[in-house]
Design an enzyme around this catalytic site. Structure first.
Site, mmCIF file in Angstrom:
data_model
loop_
_atom_site.group_PDB
_atom_site.id
_atom_site.type_symbol
_atom_site.label_atom_id
_atom_site.label_comp_id
_atom_site.label_asym_id
_atom_site.label_seq_id
_atom_site.Cartn_x
_atom_site.Cartn_y
_atom_site.Cartn_z
ATOM 1 N N LYS A 32 0.848 -1.205 0.000
ATOM 2 C CA LYS A 32 0.000 0.000 0.000
ATOM 3 C C LYS A 32 0.875 1.245 0.000
ATOM 4 C CE LYS A 32 -2.329 1.712 3.747
ATOM 5 N NZ LYS A 32 -2.170 3.175 3.734
ATOM 6 N N ASP A 59 -3.418 4.340 -2.022
ATOM 7 C CA ASP A 59 -4.339 4.799 -0.973
ATOM 8 C C ASP A 59 -4.317 6.329 -0.911
ATOM 9 O OD1 ASP A 59 -5.855 4.999 1.362
ATOM 10 O OD2 ASP A 59 -4.203 4.445 2.684
ATOM 11 N N LYS A 61 -7.292 8.209 -1.400
ATOM 12 C CA LYS A 61 -8.601 8.652 -0.884
ATOM 13 C C LYS A 61 -9.104 9.906 -1.600
ATOM 14 C CE LYS A 61 -7.612 7.003 3.837
ATOM 15 N NZ LYS A 61 -6.156 6.710 3.769
ATOM 16 N N ASP A 64 -13.359 14.909 -4.425
ATOM 17 C CA ASP A 64 -13.410 16.190 -5.137
ATOM 18 C C ASP A 64 -14.651 16.159 -6.028
ATOM 19 O OD1 ASP A 64 -12.664 18.617 -6.499
ATOM 20 O OD2 ASP A 64 -10.575 18.189 -6.034
ATOM 21 N N THR A 118 -11.568 6.350 10.734
ATOM 22 C CA THR A 118 -11.604 5.737 12.074
ATOM 23 C C THR A 118 -11.183 6.724 13.161
ATOM 24 O OG1 THR A 118 -9.508 4.732 11.484
ATOM 25 C CG2 THR A 118 -11.405 3.283 11.484
ATOM 26 N N ARG A 209 3.248 -0.794 10.705
ATOM 27 C CA ARG A 209 4.387 -0.817 11.628
ATOM 28 C C ARG A 209 4.753 -2.158 12.242
ATOM 29 N NH1 ARG A 209 1.832 4.195 14.519
ATOM 30 N NH2 ARG A 209 0.062 3.045 13.672
HETATM 31 O O1 C5P Z 1 1.169 0.912 11.085
HETATM 32 P P1 C5P Z 1 -0.274 0.516 11.009
HETATM 33 O O2 C5P Z 1 -0.492 -0.984 10.912
HETATM 34 O O3 C5P Z 1 -1.116 1.168 12.066
HETATM 35 O O4 C5P Z 1 -0.721 1.118 9.594
HETATM 36 C C1 C5P Z 1 -2.041 1.071 9.136
HETATM 37 C C2 C5P Z 1 -2.143 1.723 7.782
HETATM 38 O O5 C5P Z 1 -3.517 1.755 7.424
HETATM 39 C C3 C5P Z 1 -1.635 3.147 7.703
HETATM 40 O O6 C5P Z 1 -1.103 3.355 6.395
HETATM 41 C C4 C5P Z 1 -2.887 3.977 7.909
HETATM 42 O O7 C5P Z 1 -2.826 5.221 7.270
HETATM 43 C C5 C5P Z 1 -3.934 3.107 7.226
HETATM 44 N N1 C5P Z 1 -5.300 3.307 7.690
HETATM 45 C C6 C5P Z 1 -5.676 3.158 9.020
HETATM 46 N N2 C5P Z 1 -6.973 3.370 9.387
HETATM 47 C C7 C5P Z 1 -7.875 3.694 8.482
HETATM 48 C C8 C5P Z 1 -7.526 3.833 7.126
HETATM 49 C C9 C5P Z 1 -6.197 3.630 6.782
HETATM 50 O O8 C5P Z 1 -4.865 2.829 9.853
HETATM 51 N N3 C5P Z 1 -9.130 3.840 8.831
#
Ligand code: C5P
Length: 230
Positions: A32, A59, A61, A64, A118, A209
């Site tokens: 992603k 990603d 999003k 517009d 979220t 992460r």
């Molecule tokens: O590091 P982590 O596992 O928290 O990363 C989650 C990824 O998913 C990040 O790129 C974050 O921007 C994305 N994301 C999220 N919650 C959302 C939509 C996207 O954590 N509702």
């Protein structure tokens, strides 16, 4: 079987991202690319990942006016990506325009929608004039997105069961906030393990992460893939 894992490449530049991607194979995960890396590394970086054989979820999003979103969808499709997304709150006309724009493309990417971020709760929805609860709003926007021809939604794993029940087996549910047992929660508030998220109805899991900061990312990815295959 192709992997259900989408690794979030949340790195500040192409160099660091490529150093990490060298550890991976298109057979064990998808990738992603979000705002940070796209702004830093650009479309050529995305094309290089695609050329290496990776399925890439762009990603960005989009949100517009319909004409602008349709044009951005066409340009994104030209990169050869596997999946992309728009904001469902852009409305039906915007969603239709995005779907129609991608229909004209060969090998069009899957198109999914973001419902309610979220980071927003019932109180922050009220701030912007939405009186429904976050959950009601997520369901409403998901039903609308499906009716407009989108392939699925980004949602939290906590919402997956409700959406799966209401939107049928084929609609894609892509869920972030995934934490394998024993890994750090970080700033994610509502988390789920990969196994439980799949049981709740997720189609693909987004994980950042815990994998990008692991001592042995490949081993962790393989462990998660194995646990999902059981
Ligand atoms: O590091 P982590 O596992 O928290 O990363 C989650 C990824 O998913 C990040 O790129 C974050 O921007 C994305 N994301 C999220 N919650 C959302 C939509 C996207 O954590 N509702």
């Amino acid at each position: 079987m192709t992997s259900k894992l989408i690794i979030a490449l949340d790195f500040p530049n192409a160099h660091q991202a490529f150093d990490f991607v060298k550890l991976l194979s298109p057979n064990n995960c998808k990738l992603k690319v979000g705002f940070e890396l796209f702004v830093a590394a650009g479309p050529d970086f995305v094309k290089r990942l695609v050329d290496q054989g990776f399925d890439v979820f762009l990603d960005l999003k989009f949100h517009d006016i319909p004409n602008t979103v349709a044009a951005a969808c066409r340009r994104s499709a030209n990169l050869g990506i596997w999946m992309m997304n728009v904001h469902a709150s852009g409305g039906k006309k915007m969603l239709f325009a995005a779907v129609e724009a991608l229909k004209e493309q060969d090998d069009a990417p899957l198109l999914i929608a973001v419902s309610v971020l979220t980071s927003m709760d019932d109180a922050s929805l009220l701030d912007i004039g939405v009186k429904q609860t976050a959950q009601e709003q997520v369901l409403k926007l998901s039903i609308m997105s499906k009716a407009c021809g989108l392939d699925g939604m980004v949602c939290s794993a906590q919402e997956a069961a409700l959406l799966r029940q209401n939107l049928g087996a084929e609609f894609l549910l892509v869920t972030p906030g995934i934490r394998p047992k024993g890994t750090n929660q970080g700033d994610q508030l509502r988390i789920m393990t990969p196994e439980l998220a799949m049981m709740a109805g997720s189609s693909y899991l987004v994980i950042g992460r815990p994998v990008t900061q692991a001592n042995d990312p490949l081993r962790l990815i393989e462990q998660i893939n194995m646990s999902l295959a059981l």
